[in-house]
Design an enzyme around this catalytic site. Structure first.
Site, short mmCIF file in Angstrom:
data_model
loop_
_atom_site.label_atom_id
_atom_site.label_comp_id
_atom_site.label_asym_id
_atom_site.label_seq_id
_atom_site.Cartn_x
_atom_site.Cartn_y
_atom_site.Cartn_z
N GLU A 99 -7.70 -16.59 -77.31
CA GLU A 99 -8.02 -17.44 -76.16
C GLU A 99 -8.55 -16.52 -75.08
O GLU A 99 -7.79 -15.74 -74.51
CB GLU A 99 -6.76 -18.15 -75.64
N GLU B 237 -16.93 -13.86 -65.49
CA GLU B 237 -15.68 -14.47 -65.04
C GLU B 237 -15.13 -13.66 -63.88
O GLU B 237 -14.84 -12.48 -64.03
CB GLU B 237 -14.69 -14.49 -66.21
N LYS C 84 4.62 -9.72 -76.80
CA LYS C 84 4.34 -8.66 -75.82
C LYS C 84 3.68 -9.36 -74.63
O LYS C 84 2.50 -9.68 -74.66
CB LYS C 84 3.38 -7.63 -76.45
P1 NAD Z 1 -6.07 -8.08 -70.58
O1 NAD Z 1 -6.87 -8.70 -71.65
O2 NAD Z 1 -6.22 -6.64 -70.32
O3 NAD Z 1 -4.50 -8.33 -70.85
C1 NAD Z 1 -3.98 -9.44 -71.57
C2 NAD Z 1 -2.83 -8.96 -72.45
O4 NAD Z 1 -3.33 -8.02 -73.41
C3 NAD Z 1 -1.72 -8.22 -71.70
O5 NAD Z 1 -0.47 -8.51 -72.28
C4 NAD Z 1 -2.08 -6.77 -71.92
O6 NAD Z 1 -0.97 -5.90 -71.82
C5 NAD Z 1 -2.60 -6.81 -73.34
N1 NAD Z 1 -3.49 -5.70 -73.69
C6 NAD Z 1 -4.28 -4.97 -72.88
N2 NAD Z 1 -4.93 -4.03 -73.58
C7 NAD Z 1 -4.55 -4.17 -74.87
C8 NAD Z 1 -4.88 -3.50 -76.09
N3 NAD Z 1 -5.73 -2.48 -76.12
N4 NAD Z 1 -4.30 -3.93 -77.23
C9 NAD Z 1 -3.45 -4.96 -77.23
N5 NAD Z 1 -3.09 -5.61 -76.12
C10 NAD Z 1 -3.63 -5.24 -74.95
O7 NAD Z 1 -6.31 -8.90 -69.28
P2 NAD Z 1 -5.93 -8.43 -67.80
O8 NAD Z 1 -6.14 -7.00 -67.55
O9 NAD Z 1 -4.58 -8.93 -67.57
O10 NAD Z 1 -7.03 -9.21 -67.01
C11 NAD Z 1 -8.37 -8.76 -67.04
C12 NAD Z 1 -9.30 -9.92 -67.00
O11 NAD Z 1 -9.11 -10.73 -68.17
C13 NAD Z 1 -9.05 -10.90 -65.89
O12 NAD Z 1 -9.59 -10.49 -64.70
C14 NAD Z 1 -9.68 -12.15 -66.44
O13 NAD Z 1 -11.06 -12.16 -66.26
C15 NAD Z 1 -9.39 -12.06 -67.89
N6 NAD Z 1 -8.23 -12.89 -68.24
C16 NAD Z 1 -8.43 -14.02 -68.93
C17 NAD Z 1 -7.35 -14.80 -69.26
C18 NAD Z 1 -7.48 -16.05 -70.02
O14 NAD Z 1 -6.56 -16.87 -70.01
N7 NAD Z 1 -8.55 -16.27 -70.73
C19 NAD Z 1 -6.08 -14.44 -68.87
C20 NAD Z 1 -5.91 -13.25 -68.16
C21 NAD Z 1 -6.99 -12.49 -67.88
#
Ligand code: NAD
Length: 472
Positions: free
Chosen positions: A245, A379, A170
């Site tokens: 991660e 972050e 996903k």
């Molecule tokens: P997120 O954690 O919301 O999304 C990451 C993934 O998880 C996406 O595929 C999303 O669809 C999925 N997801 C979201 N809610 C979920 C749930 N309840 N259950 C299962 N899967 C779910 O991250 P984001 O909204 O894309 O970004 C938000 C913040 O996260 C960023 O601003 C940044 O600080 C951080 N981030 C960190 C990394 C990293 O590599 N560590 C990467 C992206 C974002």
């Protein structure tokens, strides 16, 4: 590339059960560049069933055969390098040159590395009178973010396939096009039907359904700490292993004898790359009191060279951030830094000149940052660098470790041994010594709230294996 209005499941593109669509937007132009299905829990269920059905066959293949498929996958990706770079530039906003060198070449290299590892790995070992078998864990649910969209997919799918697992992916809703391209590459590489399945969709619906599905044996997640905690809780309740991660707030520690000009220049480049949307970015630069003012001036000067521009222009070094929401988040932190008393020496929260369209943020540097400030703790995920001052080595260690995160970092010193000795004291998963370059075979992952588990190389493969001991 042309978006598919279907999900890749059981070896073919198939219509989604859900009728909802996700619009993919180019962050530089704000134009919709594609639409993909918003998969539902039913779509996830169908994909997990396909992965389960394919599991016995794939698990039974010889490692050398899996290695051959992974090599073919690496070649299929390499053949589409330009398209990968253009796709990631269009949906993420990364400058084309960076997209080629990192968003395309890194996952191509990682896919190739797992072809070699699958062929050479000891899936069986002898411990005294035991034969220990390293067996695939089963069906993997992979949930990935948008910031290094193809790399984060390959860093999960390639080791999972090498281990003999099958996968349901996903990907992030902002960057599903490169995920579809990846599925095309899987198809071209001739992987058996059901071994890899793609469900595009929103996190709270498709992501949550995958994380909680009884047919998934391991969830591997990269993204925010908040969602990671939720996925960890779901996995804990179901007694399932999980790989997480998460975020970072890494320290770039410049010790008194270091080459200051180089350390600051590389440090600024590290933060500005990918518009600061890098979980391992060195967003806190720590400099000794004697050279602090000089470092601030050098950092401001270096940041000014990152002029925001069109990602499709070969000369651009800084593109927009991924979305309007992300821009608001980043500029909100910049405002907060000013409100908490940090000194803005480059950039700021207002939009850069000449960019009425597109979600651009000015390259921003804060001086006089103290460890308790929000911008030193949270972050930001944007092109924002903070500079903190330390009086002696002990204080430098304390400040560097004074965060809930521990993903990455850097140490610069007059000599390698001095830097290594300092790095041993850091609570973090990776440290680059005097500009040591990224190693795609070295374990990557976090201490503390930065995560659980390691990706890349043989350590990354081990995440997808479980052991069985046979006493002889
Ligand atoms: P997120 O954690 O919301 O999304 C990451 C993934 O998880 C996406 O595929 C999303 O669809 C999925 N997801 C979201 N809610 C979920 C749930 N309840 N259950 C299962 N899967 C779910 O991250 P984001 O909204 O894309 O970004 C938000 C913040 O996260 C960023 O601003 C940044 O600080 C951080 N981030 C960190 C990394 C990293 O590599 N560590 C990467 C992206 C974002």
């Amino acid at each position: 590339m042309q978006a598919h209005d279907a999900l890749y499941r059981d070896g073919a593109w198939r219509p989604a059960v859900g009728t909802g669509l996700i619009e993919v937007t180019n962050p530089a132009t704000e134009e919709v560049i594609g639409r993909v299905p918003a998969g539902t829990a039913e779509d996830v269920d169908a994909a997990v069933r396909a992965a389960r059905a394919a599991l016995p066959g794939w698990t039974a293949t010889a490692p050398a055969d899996r290695a051959a498929r992974l090599a073919a996958l690496g070649e299929a990706l390499a053949a589409r390098r330009e398209e990968i770079a253009a796709t990631v530039s269009a949906e993420l906003g990364a400058p084309l040159s960076f997209s080629r060198a990192v968003h395309a070449d890194l996952p191509i290299a990682v896919a190739g590395s797992y072809a070699t590892i699958a062929a050479e790995y000891a899936f069986e070992e002898r411990i005294g009178n035991s034969r220990v078998l390293h067996e695939p864990i089963g069906v993997v649910g992979a949930i990935t973010p948008w910031n290094y969209p193809l790399h984060q997919i390959v860093a999960k799918v390639a080791p999972a396939l090498a281990a003999g697992c099958t996968v349901v992916l996903k990907p992030a809703e902002n960057t599903p096009l490169v995920a579809q391209l990846f599925a095309e590459a899987v198809d071209a590489a001739g992987l058996p039907a059901g071994v890899f399945n793609l469900v595009t969709g929103y996190g709270p619906e498709a992501g949550e359904a995958l994380a909680g599905h009884a047919g998934v044996d391991l969830v591997s997640f990269t993204g925010s700490t908040a969602v990671g905690q939720r996925i960890g809780a779901l996995a804990g309740a179901a007694v399932k292993p999980v790989a997480l991660e998460l975020g970072g707030k890494s320290a770039n520690v410049i010790l008194p004898g270091a080459d200051l000009v180089r350390a600051v220049k590389v440090g600024v480049a590290n933060v500005m790359a990918n518009s600061g949307q890098t979980c391992s970015a060195w967003t806190r630069m720590l400099v000794d009191a004697d050279r602090y003012d000089e470092a601030v001036a050098l950092a401001a000067e270096a940041a000014a060279k990152y002029v925001p521009g069109d990602p499709s222009d070969e000369k651009t070094r800084l593109g927009p951030v991924v979305s309007e929401r992300q821009r608001e988040r980043v500029t909100g932190y910049i405002d907060q830094g000013v409100a908490e008393g940090a000194r803005l020496v480059a950039g700021g929260a207002d939009a850069p000149e000449g960019h009425e369209r597109g979600w651009y943020v000015r390259p921003t540097v804060f001086a006089d940052v103290t460890p308790g400030m929000t911008i030193a703790q949270e972050e930001i995920f944007g092109p924002v660098l903070t500079l903190l001052k330390y009086e002696d080595t002990e204080e430098a260690v304390r400040i560097a470790n004074d965060t809930v995160y521990g993903l990455s970092g850097a140490v610069w010193a007059a000599g390698e041994e001095e830097a290594v000795a300092f790095a041993r004291r850091l609570e973090t998963g990776q440290v680059d010594i005097n500009g040591g370059r990224f190693n795609p075979l070295a374990p990557f992952g976090g201490y503390k709230h930065s995560g659980v588990g390691r990706e890349l190389g043989t350590h990354g493969l081990a995440e997808y294996l479980q052991t069985k001991s046979l006493q002889l």
